[in-house]
Write a protein that holds these residues in place. Sequence first.
Motif, PDB file in Angstrom:
ATOM      1  N   ALA A   7       0.781  -1.133   0.082  1.00  0.00           N
ATOM      2  CA  ALA A   7       0.166  -0.003  -0.055  1.00  0.00           C
ATOM      3  C   ALA A   7       0.991   1.049  -0.093  1.00  0.00           C
ATOM      4  O   ALA A   7       0.692   2.221  -0.510  1.00  0.00           O
ATOM      5  N   THR A   8       1.944   1.369   0.786  1.00  0.00           N
ATOM      6  CA  THR A   8       2.596   2.414   0.984  1.00  0.00           C
ATOM      7  C   THR A   8       4.175   2.532   0.756  1.00  0.00           C
ATOM      8  O   THR A   8       4.799   3.311   0.355  1.00  0.00           O
ATOM      9  N   ILE A   9       4.581   1.369   1.143  1.00  0.00           N
ATOM     10  CA  ILE A   9       6.220   1.228   1.086  1.00  0.00           C
ATOM     11  C   ILE A   9       6.644  -0.283   0.517  1.00  0.00           C
ATOM     12  O   ILE A   9       5.890  -1.298   0.873  1.00  0.00           O
ATOM     13  N   ALA A  10       7.760  -0.460  -0.188  1.00  0.00           N
ATOM     14  CA  ALA A  10       8.416  -1.443  -0.362  1.00  0.00           C
ATOM     15  C   ALA A  10       9.979  -1.412  -0.228  1.00  0.00           C
ATOM     16  O   ALA A  10      10.459  -0.482  -0.452  1.00  0.00           O
TER      17      ALA A  10
ATOM     18  N   TYR B 138      20.210  -9.764 -17.590  1.00  0.00           N
ATOM     19  CA  TYR B 138      19.308 -10.195 -16.814  1.00  0.00           C
ATOM     20  C   TYR B 138      18.821  -9.338 -15.490  1.00  0.00           C
ATOM     21  O   TYR B 138      17.732  -9.445 -15.316  1.00  0.00           O
ATOM     22  N   ALA B 139      19.770  -8.597 -14.949  1.00  0.00           N
ATOM     23  CA  ALA B 139      19.549  -7.929 -13.586  1.00  0.00           C
ATOM     24  C   ALA B 139      18.654  -6.861 -14.198  1.00  0.00           C
ATOM     25  O   ALA B 139      17.718  -6.594 -13.349  1.00  0.00           O
ATOM     26  N   LYS B 140      18.896  -6.190 -15.122  1.00  0.00           N
ATOM     27  CA  LYS B 140      18.080  -4.924 -15.512  1.00  0.00           C
ATOM     28  C   LYS B 140      16.747  -5.633 -15.914  1.00  0.00           C
ATOM     29  O   LYS B 140      15.481  -4.924 -15.584  1.00  0.00           O
ATOM     30  N   GLN B 141      16.603  -6.794 -16.375  1.00  0.00           N
ATOM     31  CA  GLN B 141      15.151  -7.155 -16.720  1.00  0.00           C
ATOM     32  C   GLN B 141      14.657  -7.666 -15.502  1.00  0.00           C
ATOM     33  O   GLN B 141      13.442  -7.597 -15.527  1.00  0.00           O
ATOM     34  N   LEU B 142      15.157  -8.322 -14.631  1.00  0.00           N
ATOM     35  CA  LEU B 142      14.588  -8.693 -13.460  1.00  0.00           C
ATOM     36  C   LEU B 142      14.061  -7.557 -12.669  1.00  0.00           C
ATOM     37  O   LEU B 142      13.058  -7.286 -12.125  1.00  0.00           O
ATOM     38  N   ILE B 143      14.919  -6.577 -12.558  1.00  0.00           N
ATOM     39  CA  ILE B 143      14.421  -5.127 -11.648  1.00  0.00           C
ATOM     40  C   ILE B 143      13.401  -4.632 -12.407  1.00  0.00           C
ATOM     41  O   ILE B 143      12.425  -3.890 -11.584  1.00  0.00           O
ATOM     42  N   ARG B 144      13.233  -4.499 -13.726  1.00  0.00           N
ATOM     43  CA  ARG B 144      12.207  -4.065 -14.462  1.00  0.00           C
ATOM     44  C   ARG B 144      10.925  -4.816 -14.150  1.00  0.00           C
ATOM     45  O   ARG B 144       9.797  -4.036 -14.037  1.00  0.00           O
ATOM     46  N   MET B 145      10.909  -5.995 -14.090  1.00  0.00           N
ATOM     47  CA  MET B 145       9.469  -6.749 -13.770  1.00  0.00           C
ATOM     48  C   MET B 145       9.280  -6.562 -12.229  1.00  0.00           C
ATOM     49  O   MET B 145       8.084  -6.469 -12.273  1.00  0.00           O
ATOM     50  N   VAL B 146      10.028  -6.275 -11.463  1.00  0.00           N
ATOM     51  CA  VAL B 146       9.744  -6.064 -10.099  1.00  0.00           C
ATOM     52  C   VAL B 146       9.009  -4.677  -9.941  1.00  0.00           C
ATOM     53  O   VAL B 146       8.191  -4.572  -9.609  1.00  0.00           O
ATOM     54  N   ILE B 147       9.745  -3.898 -10.698  1.00  0.00           N
ATOM     55  CA  ILE B 147       9.070  -2.244 -10.488  1.00  0.00           C
ATOM     56  C   ILE B 147       7.728  -2.211 -11.208  1.00  0.00           C
ATOM     57  O   ILE B 147       7.109  -1.551 -10.876  1.00  0.00           O
ATOM     58  N   GLU B 148       7.733  -2.886 -12.257  1.00  0.00           N
ATOM     59  CA  GLU B 148       6.189  -2.935 -13.150  1.00  0.00           C
ATOM     60  C   GLU B 148       5.288  -3.852 -12.492  1.00  0.00           C
ATOM     61  O   GLU B 148       3.967  -3.874 -13.026  1.00  0.00           O
ATOM     62  N   HIS B 149       5.632  -4.710 -11.441  1.00  0.00           N
ATOM     63  CA  HIS B 149       4.544  -5.676 -10.956  1.00  0.00           C
ATOM     64  C   HIS B 149       3.396  -5.002 -10.548  1.00  0.00           C
ATOM     65  O   HIS B 149       3.432  -3.665  -9.648  1.00  0.00           O
ATOM     66  N   PRO B 150       2.096  -5.436 -11.007  1.00  0.00           N
ATOM     67  CA  PRO B 150       0.805  -4.918 -10.482  1.00  0.00           C
ATOM     68  C   PRO B 150       0.778  -4.461  -9.084  1.00  0.00           C
ATOM     69  O   PRO B 150       0.074  -3.324  -8.795  1.00  0.00           O
ATOM     70  N   SER B 151       1.130  -5.263  -8.176  1.00  0.00           N
ATOM     71  CA  SER B 151       1.081  -5.035  -6.946  1.00  0.00           C
ATOM     72  C   SER B 151       2.160  -4.047  -6.142  1.00  0.00           C
ATOM     73  O   SER B 151       1.762  -3.821  -4.843  1.00  0.00           O
ATOM     74  N   LEU B 152       2.545  -3.515  -7.048  1.00  0.00           N
ATOM     75  CA  LEU B 152       3.881  -2.450  -6.347  1.00  0.00           C
ATOM     76  C   LEU B 152       3.605  -1.164  -6.931  1.00  0.00           C
ATOM     77  O   LEU B 152       4.626  -0.337  -7.169  1.00  0.00           O
ATOM     78  N   GLN B 153       2.384  -0.963  -7.211  1.00  0.00           N
ATOM     79  CA  GLN B 153       2.432   0.279  -7.964  1.00  0.00           C
ATOM     80  C   GLN B 153       1.637   1.278  -7.056  1.00  0.00           C
ATOM     81  O   GLN B 153       0.924   0.593  -6.145  1.00  0.00           O
ATOM     82  N   GLY B 154       1.743   2.652  -7.067  1.00  0.00           N
ATOM     83  CA  GLY B 154       1.061   3.538  -6.151  1.00  0.00           C
ATOM     84  C   GLY B 154       1.960   3.520  -4.696  1.00  0.00           C
ATOM     85  O   GLY B 154       1.304   4.200  -3.819  1.00  0.00           O
ATOM     86  N   LEU B 155       3.229   3.295  -4.783  1.00  0.00           N
ATOM     87  CA  LEU B 155       3.845   2.979  -3.386  1.00  0.00           C
ATOM     88  C   LEU B 155       4.273   4.410  -3.202  1.00  0.00           C
ATOM     89  O   LEU B 155       5.037   5.077  -4.006  1.00  0.00           O
ATOM     90  N   ARG B 156       4.393   4.948  -1.897  1.00  0.00           N
ATOM     91  CA  ARG B 156       5.023   6.254  -1.671  1.00  0.00           C
ATOM     92  C   ARG B 156       6.581   6.117  -1.450  1.00  0.00           C
ATOM     93  O   ARG B 156       7.274   7.125  -2.030  1.00  0.00           O
ATOM     94  N   ARG B 157       6.983   4.908  -0.979  1.00  0.00           N
ATOM     95  CA  ARG B 157       8.302   4.653  -1.067  1.00  0.00           C
ATOM     96  C   ARG B 157       8.854   3.465  -1.296  1.00  0.00           C
ATOM     97  O   ARG B 157       8.077   2.626  -0.986  1.00  0.00           O
ATOM     98  N   PHE B 158       9.927   3.226  -2.346  1.00  0.00           N
ATOM     99  CA  PHE B 158      10.479   1.990  -2.494  1.00  0.00           C
ATOM    100  C   PHE B 158      11.722   2.263  -2.399  1.00  0.00           C
ATOM    101  O   PHE B 158      12.523   3.135  -2.990  1.00  0.00           O
ATOM    102  N   THR B 159      12.596   1.094  -1.469  1.00  0.00           N
ATOM    103  CA  THR B 159      13.872   1.375  -1.224  1.00  0.00           C
ATOM    104  C   THR B 159      14.770   0.276  -1.671  1.00  0.00           C
ATOM    105  O   THR B 159      14.170  -0.919  -1.759  1.00  0.00           O
ATOM    106  N   VAL B 160      16.020   0.399  -1.727  1.00  0.00           N
ATOM    107  CA  VAL B 160      16.993  -0.677  -1.867  1.00  0.00           C
ATOM    108  C   VAL B 160      18.199  -0.286  -1.279  1.00  0.00           C
ATOM    109  O   VAL B 160      18.535   0.959  -1.316  1.00  0.00           O
ATOM    110  N   ASN B 161      19.048  -1.315  -0.564  1.00  0.00           N
ATOM    111  CA  ASN B 161      20.320  -0.964  -0.327  1.00  0.00           C
ATOM    112  C   ASN B 161      21.425  -1.567  -1.270  1.00  0.00           C
ATOM    113  O   ASN B 161      21.062  -2.870  -1.770  1.00  0.00           O
ATOM    114  N   THR B 162      22.461  -0.833  -1.500  1.00  0.00           N
ATOM    115  CA  THR B 162      23.637  -1.384  -2.456  1.00  0.00           C
ATOM    116  C   THR B 162      24.913  -0.898  -2.276  1.00  0.00           C
ATOM    117  O   THR B 162      24.822   0.164  -1.659  1.00  0.00           O
TER     118      THR B 162
END
Length: 147
Positions: free
Chosen positions: A72-75, A91-115
């Motif tokens: 709903a708000t964060i991932a 393949y990493a680019k393609q995988l991350i694109r699929m993650v970002i485009e996943h229907p259940s992950l749309q409209g989130l206020r914050r999406f973070t990653v550590n690297t």
Amino acid sequence: MISTTNDSSFQVSTDRTRLDVPMIYRFLSEHSTWAIGISLSVVESSIENSLCFGGYIDGRQIAFARVVTDYATIAHLEDVFVIPEFRGHGYAKQLIRMVIEHPSLQGLRRFTVNTTDAHSLFERFGFCIPKRPDTIMERFLPKLYLS
């Protein structure tokens, strides 16, 4: 969700039953820079409680990512990897694109990653250094799994 990416031989699926848990465990516990020594039970629990993405070529899992979210708000994107012999093919680019485009992950206020070493990869998908790093705090136990 199963989706073919630009490279028609590479597929991404969120079907947990397809995940090669022993391979994921082996990679994380022995080869990652962030989870060395993690136990199989912790990996299994993390998979059970996350939205997981497996990347496959000819049915063999060669990539993984998981998202911890309230839908709903964060991932938070975690445990992103492509096994070494398949790196350098996008393949990493393609995988991350699929993650970002996943229907259940749309409209989130914050999406973070550590690297520590893949900033340019994640920047392609809109990730950036926090606008207000002074508002972020953490409890970080980097050697927890080695105890």
